[in-house]
Design a protein around this motif. Structure first.
Motif, short mmCIF file in Angstrom:
data_model
loop_
_atom_site.label_atom_id
_atom_site.label_comp_id
_atom_site.label_asym_id
_atom_site.label_seq_id
_atom_site.Cartn_x
_atom_site.Cartn_y
_atom_site.Cartn_z
N ILE A 1 0.69 -1.54 0.34
CA ILE A 1 0.39 -0.04 0.30
C ILE A 1 0.87 0.78 0.11
N VAL A 2 1.70 1.59 1.27
CA VAL A 2 2.55 2.67 0.95
C VAL A 2 3.13 2.03 -0.44
N GLY A 3 3.90 1.58 -1.25
CA GLY A 3 4.38 1.39 -2.42
C GLY A 3 3.35 1.95 -3.02
N ALA A 4 2.38 1.96 -3.66
CA ALA A 4 1.28 1.75 -4.25
C ALA A 4 0.99 3.65 -4.59
N VAL A 5 1.19 4.08 -2.32
CA VAL A 5 1.00 5.64 -3.15
C VAL A 5 2.59 6.33 -3.25
N LEU A 6 3.28 6.00 -2.90
CA LEU A 6 4.52 5.91 -3.42
C LEU A 6 4.44 6.81 -4.62
N ILE A 7 3.79 5.16 -5.40
CA ILE A 7 4.20 5.84 -6.94
C ILE A 7 3.52 6.68 -7.81
N LEU A 8 2.03 6.68 -7.06
CA LEU A 8 0.98 7.56 -7.30
C LEU A 8 1.26 8.75 -7.20
N GLY A 9 1.58 9.17 -5.69
CA GLY A 9 2.75 10.52 -5.56
C GLY A 9 3.85 10.98 -5.90
N GLY A 10 4.66 9.94 -7.05
CA GLY A 10 5.98 10.11 -7.91
C GLY A 10 5.31 10.69 -9.39
N ALA A 11 4.31 9.68 -9.56
CA ALA A 11 3.24 10.08 -11.04
C ALA A 11 2.57 11.30 -11.11
N ALA A 12 2.45 12.05 -10.42
CA ALA A 12 1.18 12.89 -10.05
C ALA A 12 3.05 13.74 -9.93
N TYR A 13 3.69 13.62 -8.83
CA TYR A 13 3.85 15.41 -8.47
C TYR A 13 5.32 15.40 -9.83
N GLY A 14 6.18 14.66 -10.53
CA GLY A 14 6.18 14.07 -11.70
C GLY A 14 5.35 14.99 -13.01
N GLU A 15 3.83 14.97 -13.19
CA GLU A 15 3.72 15.25 -14.72
C GLU A 15 2.68 17.17 -13.60
N MET A 16 3.27 16.74 -12.50
CA MET A 16 2.70 18.42 -12.25
C MET A 16 4.19 19.56 -12.23
N PHE A 17 5.20 18.63 -11.79
CA PHE A 17 6.74 19.41 -12.06
C PHE A 17 6.30 20.04 -13.45
N ARG A 18 6.62 18.95 -14.69
CA ARG A 18 6.47 19.23 -16.10
C ARG A 18 5.49 19.81 -16.91
N ALA A 19 4.42 20.42 -16.01
CA ALA A 19 3.09 20.94 -16.43
C ALA A 19 3.36 22.55 -16.02
N ARG A 20 4.73 22.10 -14.37
CA ARG A 20 4.54 23.66 -14.19
C ARG A 20 5.94 24.10 -15.04
N ARG A 21 6.63 23.09 -15.26
CA ARG A 21 7.94 24.49 -16.19
C ARG A 21 8.23 24.24 -17.43
#
Length: 138
Positions: A109-129
């Motif tokens: 469950i922690v791994g799934a949350v980290l995967i989702l969080g990393g994917a969301a952060y990566g997309e938000m960071f790319r969109a912001r940049r």
């Protein structure tokens, strides 16, 4: 090896779609066949009832899935390809829990949350940049 696969797929601009998927599958098959042959010999024991599930996995999951993946990889940014690659183990966890009724451990469950969080952060960071780049050009 995943990084090399993404990089070389981006650089192989003359081979796309079905040709790319076929080349990848043939090379993968030969690599696995050599490894299995050296490790345990070439004898494969398949029961009669196993052929249909194996064919479905081979054609639908591997064949069609690889075709869609490798035909679109050249049109997507590397960040998106890597994020989509991270979602594969997450979907395996979700489907095993919902379809097969397997219980997820705390670590999963922690791994799934980290995967989702990393994917969301990566997309938000790319969109912001990308948004900042458009503002800087103006």
């Amino acid at each position: 090896m995943y990084v090399f696969m993404v990089i070389f797929n981006k650089k192989a601009v003359t081979i796309t779609g079905l040709e790319n998927a076929m080349c990848q599958l043939v090379v993968s098959f030969l690599t696995v066949a050599i490894f299995v042959g050296l490790k345990q010999g070439f004898a494969v024991n398949l029961l009669e009832g196993n052929w249909i599930p194996i064919l479905i996995l081979g054609v639908v999951n591997t064949g069609i899935g690889c075709y869609f993946y490798f035909s679109s990889i050249g049109h997507l940014p590397v960040q998106s390809v890597s994020i989509l690659g991270y979602l594969e183990p997450l979907s395996a966890l979700i489907f095993s829990a919902t379809i097969l009724g397997e219980m997820l451990s705390f670590v999963q469950i922690v791994g799934a949350v980290l995967i989702l969080g990393g994917a969301a952060y990566g997309e938000m960071f790319r969109a912001r940049r990308k948004h900042r780049g458009a503002i800087d050009e103006n």
